[in-house]
Design a protein around this motif. Sequence first.
Motif, PDB file in Angstrom:
ATOM      1  N   ALA A  25       8.375  86.535  -5.552  1.00 42.86           N
ATOM      2  CA  ALA A  25       9.752  86.074  -5.359  1.00 42.86           C
ATOM      3  C   ALA A  25       9.892  84.647  -5.868  1.00 42.86           C
ATOM      4  O   ALA A  25       8.941  83.870  -5.839  1.00 42.86           O
ATOM      5  CB  ALA A  25      10.145  86.146  -3.892  1.00 42.86           C
ATOM      6  N   PHE A  26      11.095  84.330  -6.336  1.00 36.67           N
ATOM      7  CA  PHE A  26      11.424  82.993  -6.825  1.00 36.67           C
ATOM      8  C   PHE A  26      12.556  82.429  -5.975  1.00 36.67           C
ATOM      9  O   PHE A  26      13.565  83.102  -5.741  1.00 36.67           O
ATOM     10  CB  PHE A  26      11.887  83.053  -8.283  1.00 36.67           C
ATOM     11  CG  PHE A  26      10.817  83.508  -9.232  1.00 36.67           C
ATOM     12  CD1 PHE A  26       9.950  82.598  -9.825  1.00 36.67           C
ATOM     13  CD2 PHE A  26      10.679  84.850  -9.546  1.00 36.67           C
ATOM     14  CE1 PHE A  26       8.967  83.022 -10.700  1.00 36.67           C
ATOM     15  CE2 PHE A  26       9.706  85.280 -10.428  1.00 36.67           C
ATOM     16  CZ  PHE A  26       8.842  84.365 -11.007  1.00 36.67           C
ATOM     17  N   VAL A  37       4.206  82.050   2.645  1.00 35.82           N
ATOM     18  CA  VAL A  37       3.780  83.421   2.877  1.00 35.82           C
ATOM     19  C   VAL A  37       2.957  83.407   4.156  1.00 35.82           C
ATOM     20  O   VAL A  37       2.068  82.563   4.321  1.00 35.82           O
ATOM     21  CB  VAL A  37       2.927  83.965   1.708  1.00 35.82           C
ATOM     22  CG1 VAL A  37       2.367  85.333   2.050  1.00 35.82           C
ATOM     23  CG2 VAL A  37       3.752  84.031   0.434  1.00 35.82           C
ATOM     24  N   ARG A  38       3.278  84.313   5.072  1.00 31.14           N
ATOM     25  CA  ARG A  38       2.546  84.434   6.345  1.00 31.14           C
ATOM     26  C   ARG A  38       1.847  85.783   6.360  1.00 31.14           C
ATOM     27  O   ARG A  38       2.484  86.830   6.218  1.00 31.14           O
ATOM     28  CB  ARG A  38       3.502  84.335   7.517  1.00 31.14           C
ATOM     29  CG  ARG A  38       2.861  84.573   8.861  1.00 31.14           C
ATOM     30  CD  ARG A  38       2.693  83.296   9.607  1.00 31.14           C
ATOM     31  NE  ARG A  38       2.082  83.549  10.914  1.00 31.14           N
ATOM     32  CZ  ARG A  38       1.135  82.805  11.398  1.00 31.14           C
ATOM     33  NH1 ARG A  38       0.695  81.776  10.730  1.00 31.14           N
ATOM     34  NH2 ARG A  38       0.618  83.061  12.577  1.00 31.14           N
ATOM     35  N   TYR A  39       0.523  85.757   6.488  1.00 30.23           N
ATOM     36  CA  TYR A  39      -0.282  86.969   6.559  1.00 30.23           C
ATOM     37  C   TYR A  39      -0.680  87.226   8.010  1.00 30.23           C
ATOM     38  O   TYR A  39      -0.906  86.286   8.763  1.00 30.23           O
ATOM     39  CB  TYR A  39      -1.564  86.815   5.730  1.00 30.23           C
ATOM     40  CG  TYR A  39      -1.334  86.758   4.248  1.00 30.23           C
ATOM     41  CD1 TYR A  39      -1.171  87.916   3.502  1.00 30.23           C
ATOM     42  CD2 TYR A  39      -1.290  85.547   3.585  1.00 30.23           C
ATOM     43  CE1 TYR A  39      -0.972  87.869   2.135  1.00 30.23           C
ATOM     44  CE2 TYR A  39      -1.096  85.483   2.211  1.00 30.23           C
ATOM     45  CZ  TYR A  39      -0.941  86.642   1.499  1.00 30.23           C
ATOM     46  OH  TYR A  39      -0.739  86.581   0.150  1.00 30.23           O
ATOM     47  N   LEU A  61       6.574  82.517  -4.866  1.00 33.21           N
ATOM     48  CA  LEU A  61       5.673  83.031  -3.842  1.00 33.21           C
ATOM     49  C   LEU A  61       5.133  84.365  -4.329  1.00 33.21           C
ATOM     50  O   LEU A  61       5.890  85.183  -4.863  1.00 33.21           O
ATOM     51  CB  LEU A  61       6.396  83.251  -2.513  1.00 33.21           C
ATOM     52  CG  LEU A  61       6.878  82.022  -1.764  1.00 33.21           C
ATOM     53  CD1 LEU A  61       7.573  82.443  -0.474  1.00 33.21           C
ATOM     54  CD2 LEU A  61       5.738  81.071  -1.460  1.00 33.21           C
ATOM     55  N   THR A  62       3.829  84.587  -4.139  1.00 31.02           N
ATOM     56  CA  THR A  62       3.200  85.818  -4.593  1.00 31.02           C
ATOM     57  C   THR A  62       2.358  86.416  -3.477  1.00 31.02           C
ATOM     58  O   THR A  62       1.613  85.692  -2.813  1.00 31.02           O
ATOM     59  CB  THR A  62       2.292  85.548  -5.806  1.00 31.02           C
ATOM     60  OG1 THR A  62       3.067  84.910  -6.820  1.00 31.02           O
ATOM     61  CG2 THR A  62       1.721  86.833  -6.364  1.00 31.02           C
ATOM     62  N   ASP A  86      15.114  85.775  -5.989  1.00 35.60           N
ATOM     63  CA  ASP A  86      14.850  86.894  -6.887  1.00 35.60           C
ATOM     64  C   ASP A  86      13.497  87.478  -6.501  1.00 35.60           C
ATOM     65  O   ASP A  86      12.489  86.775  -6.557  1.00 35.60           O
ATOM     66  CB  ASP A  86      14.832  86.389  -8.329  1.00 35.60           C
ATOM     67  CG  ASP A  86      14.931  87.500  -9.350  1.00 35.60           C
ATOM     68  OD1 ASP A  86      15.190  88.655  -8.964  1.00 35.60           O
ATOM     69  OD2 ASP A  86      14.747  87.203 -10.548  1.00 35.60           O
ATOM     70  N   VAL A  87      13.454  88.744  -6.088  1.00 32.07           N
ATOM     71  CA  VAL A  87      12.219  89.350  -5.598  1.00 32.07           C
ATOM     72  C   VAL A  87      11.873  90.584  -6.425  1.00 32.07           C
ATOM     73  O   VAL A  87      12.754  91.331  -6.844  1.00 32.07           O
ATOM     74  CB  VAL A  87      12.316  89.694  -4.093  1.00 32.07           C
ATOM     75  CG1 VAL A  87      13.381  90.736  -3.818  1.00 32.07           C
ATOM     76  CG2 VAL A  87      10.983  90.137  -3.548  1.00 32.07           C
ATOM     77  N   TYR A  88      10.579  90.741  -6.693  1.00 30.79           N
ATOM     78  CA  TYR A  88      10.064  91.868  -7.460  1.00 30.79           C
ATOM     79  C   TYR A  88       8.944  92.539  -6.663  1.00 30.79           C
ATOM     80  O   TYR A  88       7.911  91.913  -6.433  1.00 30.79           O
ATOM     81  CB  TYR A  88       9.505  91.402  -8.810  1.00 30.79           C
ATOM     82  CG  TYR A  88      10.535  90.754  -9.682  1.00 30.79           C
ATOM     83  CD1 TYR A  88      11.293  91.507 -10.567  1.00 30.79           C
ATOM     84  CD2 TYR A  88      10.765  89.385  -9.616  1.00 30.79           C
ATOM     85  CE1 TYR A  88      12.251  90.907 -11.374  1.00 30.79           C
ATOM     86  CE2 TYR A  88      11.716  88.789 -10.409  1.00 30.79           C
ATOM     87  CZ  TYR A  88      12.464  89.552 -11.288  1.00 30.79           C
ATOM     88  OH  TYR A  88      13.410  88.956 -12.071  1.00 30.79           O
TER      89      TYR A  88
END
Length: 101
Positions: A25-26, A37-39, A61-62, A86-88
């Motif tokens: 995502a951007f 990012v939270r894992y 974020l990846t 923008d998310v992929y």
Amino acid sequence: MIRTKRVQSGDWRTVEWFWNASGTAFFQAPAGAQIKVRYGVGWFGFDRQKQTLDGVRFKKLTIGTASIARARMQVRVAQTVDVTYDVYPGNVSITTPEIPV
């Protein structure tokens, strides 16, 4: 895929979540907002890729394919605001977002 979500001020708010999946995502605005990012879950969770938005440059974020646990893209803002990003989903090699400048 461009998305806009209303983010309430205060604590970290999840805008996207992944379970055993990858994604990118951007984010660009609002200036001063924080992204990460939270894992994991609860006390067993940990943060990665924490960044602050400046309203000018895009921040990426990846979540990789090694994410066999729950992973969430989160945003924290000082005041309630709409956040467009923008998310992929999936393992893509996108380097620039489709969000118009």
